[in-house]
Write a protein that holds these residues in place. Structure first.
Motif, PDB file in Angstrom:
ATOM      1  N   UNK A 150       9.837   6.080   3.607  1.00  0.00           N
ATOM      2  CA  UNK A 150       8.933   5.268   4.428  1.00  0.00           C
ATOM      3  C   UNK A 150       7.854   6.142   5.035  1.00  0.00           C
ATOM      4  N   UNK A 151       6.777   5.458   5.485  1.00  0.00           N
ATOM      5  CA  UNK A 151       5.726   6.142   6.227  1.00  0.00           C
ATOM      6  C   UNK A 151       5.716   5.692   7.682  1.00  0.00           C
ATOM      7  N   UNK A 152       6.293   4.535   7.920  1.00  0.00           N
ATOM      8  CA  UNK A 152       6.557   4.062   9.271  1.00  0.00           C
ATOM      9  C   UNK A 152       7.635   2.995   9.165  1.00  0.00           C
ATOM     10  N   UNK A 153       8.064   2.438  10.251  1.00  0.00           N
ATOM     11  CA  UNK A 153       9.188   1.502  10.244  1.00  0.00           C
ATOM     12  C   UNK A 153       8.876   0.203   9.503  1.00  0.00           C
ATOM     13  N   UNK A 162       0.822  -1.211   0.000  1.00  0.00           N
ATOM     14  CA  UNK A 162       0.000   0.000   0.000  1.00  0.00           C
ATOM     15  C   UNK A 162       0.852   1.255   0.000  1.00  0.00           C
ATOM     16  N   UNK A 163       1.964   1.242   0.786  1.00  0.00           N
ATOM     17  CA  UNK A 163       2.822   2.418   0.789  1.00  0.00           C
ATOM     18  C   UNK A 163       3.648   2.483  -0.480  1.00  0.00           C
ATOM     19  N   UNK A 164       4.038   1.332  -1.021  1.00  0.00           N
ATOM     20  CA  UNK A 164       4.901   1.299  -2.192  1.00  0.00           C
ATOM     21  C   UNK A 164       4.195   1.620  -3.486  1.00  0.00           C
ATOM     22  N   UNK A 165       3.010   2.175  -3.411  1.00  0.00           N
ATOM     23  CA  UNK A 165       2.288   2.477  -4.640  1.00  0.00           C
ATOM     24  C   UNK A 165       2.859   3.769  -5.233  1.00  0.00           C
ATOM     25  N   UNK A 168      -0.594  10.150   7.294  1.00  0.00           N
ATOM     26  CA  UNK A 168       0.810  10.284   7.646  1.00  0.00           C
ATOM     27  C   UNK A 168       1.614  10.791   6.449  1.00  0.00           C
ATOM     28  N   UNK A 169       2.746  11.397   6.735  1.00  0.00           N
ATOM     29  CA  UNK A 169       3.586  11.991   5.687  1.00  0.00           C
ATOM     30  C   UNK A 169       4.686  11.016   5.276  1.00  0.00           C
ATOM     31  N   UNK A 170       4.854  10.875   3.980  1.00  0.00           N
ATOM     32  CA  UNK A 170       5.953  10.053   3.468  1.00  0.00           C
ATOM     33  C   UNK A 170       7.259  10.815   3.681  1.00  0.00           C
TER      34      UNK A 170
END
Length: 462
Positions: A177-180, A90-93, A127-129
């Motif tokens: 990243x958006x989180x760890x 989802x974040x890697x989109x 959240x911010x990238x």
């Protein structure tokens, strides 16, 4: 007849009426259509492992087919989750994770390039990238995030130091990243070109008003037209007589007759851009010289000089007359051996080497002090006299009596007055009449010989 309903071709064409009569589907149950007596065999594509679901997805069996559902935290690249679709983090989109940048070496320090990589968080967490760390850095680039709308984040690559001397290929790898638990590497392949077009800080030339139409008065020889760099000229005043041209390279050309009484100079601003980036802006000044006001000088001066002349005035002088008694300055161009005094006297700075050309050329620039600096060029032709003989002072050591096998030592003791080293001199010895029958010569070193007698007869030899 047995029909495998996992066959994609069958499924695709199942709306065909003839094929639809072969089976009936009701509440996930396949029944035999006894009208045709067909035996329909049900296939579970997920169970037997023939589905085309990709990594990060799970196969879900459906009547007559199957679908691929992405695991939690992933999304499909196809809106209908069709088979074979790719499930991404989802974040890697991101629209892509590899980009290529080509940089001109004149891109100014501090300029930030808006790159085409864009990522967003599909979880809508708000959240911010952020940039987690620089996996592989490039010393002249700083990368920054650029938040956008709808959870989109872009990236700016900013130039931190000059690119003039760093041509080559580089890789920049940045972990964002958006989180760890969610991170991805973005890669930029960066090419810094060798300079195809570099301008001077400014250009100023003088043009005599009688120069003919069509003459190129200024040629930008360090910059050739190409597919990336654009050079444009902005006239800061009328350009009816002089125009910018890109034919056979960049430059300025006379388009109609010049008249110093009407326009004494023309000013332009030369702007170099690439991909809408302004790389350089320089000023161009073209001064029109009134032909009646320039220094009047001889076109050519012939100078005769010898190899023996050492750091002296040559006896030759540039004789010019000036307009309105203006002060004249002289400068030498094209030689390291000659100079010119403020009086116009041509003088020799250092002794000419023997290998110097018999005829050589250089220029003297004659210019008015102050502005405008009208100038004239005088050509100097140097005629070098190389007919300089070696200087010899022979030293002879002879025997008291010339008897059989008596020898004399002869040292020619020669020097080249044009050089400190005389090892390049060559020698030859010749006997007159019967000398070669009575004597032998042995060479001891360059210019030093033994002369030995081998007869017992009384005679005079030379």
């Amino acid at each position: 007849m047995v029909v495998n309903i996992s066959d994609p071709e069958f499924v695709t064409n199942k709306q065909d009426k003839a094929l639809m009569n072969l089976f009936l589907i009701d509440n996930n149950t396949i029944h035999e259509n006894t009208m045709y007596g067909t035996n329909i065999q049900y296939i579970d594509e997920c169970a037997i492992g023939i589905s085309k679901c990709t990594v990060n997805s799970v196969c879900i069996n459906t009547p007559g087919w199957y679908q691929c559902d992405c695991l939690e935290g992933y999304h499909s690249t196809w809106p209908d989750n069709n088979f074979g679709s790719l499930c991404l983090d989802n974040f890697g989109y991101c629209n892509k994770n590899v980009s290529y940048l080509r940089l001109h070496p004149m891109v100014p320090v501090g300029y930030c390039l808006d790159d085409s990589i864009v990522c967003h968080n599909t979880d809508d967490t708000g959240k911010t990238i952020e940039i987690k760390n620089i996996v592989k850095g490039v010393e002249f680039i700083d990368v920054k995030t650029k938040p956008g709308v709808d959870n989109h984040t872009g990236f700016d690559l900013c130039i931190t130091s000059s690119l003039k001397d760093v041509s080559g290929l580089y890789q920049l790898i940045v972990a964002v990243s958006i989180d760890e638990s969610h991170a991805i590497n973005l890669l930029w392949n960066i090419e810094v070109e060798k300079a195809r077009c570099v301008l001077n800080s400014s250009y100023e030339v003088e043009v005599l008003e009688y120069e003919s139409v069509g003459s190129v008065v200024l040629h930008i020889d360090s910059c050739a037209p190409d597919n990336y760099t654009t050079l444009t000229s902005i006239a800061l005043q009328s350009d009816d007589e002089i125009s910018f041209t890109s034919d056979n390279g960049y430059g300025y050309i006379i388009t109609s007759p010049l008249n110093a009484d009407v326009n004494t100079f023309y000013k332009f601003q030369l702007v170099m851009t690439e991909n809408a980036i302004v790389l350089q802006t320089v000023n161009v000044t073209i001064v029109i010289v009134d032909s009646s006001k320039r220094p009047l000088c001889p076109r050519t001066i012939n100078v005769n000089i010898s190899l023996l002349d050492v750091e002296v005035e040559t006896g030759y002088k540039v004789k010019c007359s000036s307009y309105n008694n203006r002060s004249i300055a002289y400068a030498v161009s094209g030689t390291d051996y000659f100079g010119v005094l403020s009086s116009g006297e041509i003088h020799l700075i250092s002794q000419l080497p023997r290998y110097f050309d018999t005829i050589t050329y250089f220029n003297i620039i004659v210019r008015y002090d102050g502005n405008p600096q009208h100038s004239e060029t005088v050509g100097v032709v140097v005629h070098l006299n190389k007919s300089v003989s070696a200087v010899c002072s022979p030293i002879k050591t002879e025997p008291q009596v010339w008897i059989l096998n008596a020898c004399a030592r002869i040292d020619m003791n020669c020097s080249d007055p044009t050089q400190t080293d005389s090892t390049h001199l060559q020698y030859s010895l010749d006997f007159i009449e019967l000398g070669s029958q009575a004597f032998t010569i042995d060479k001891l070193s360059n210019g030093v010989y033994n002369l030995c007698y081998h007869l017992t007869e009384s005679m005079r030899y030379q």
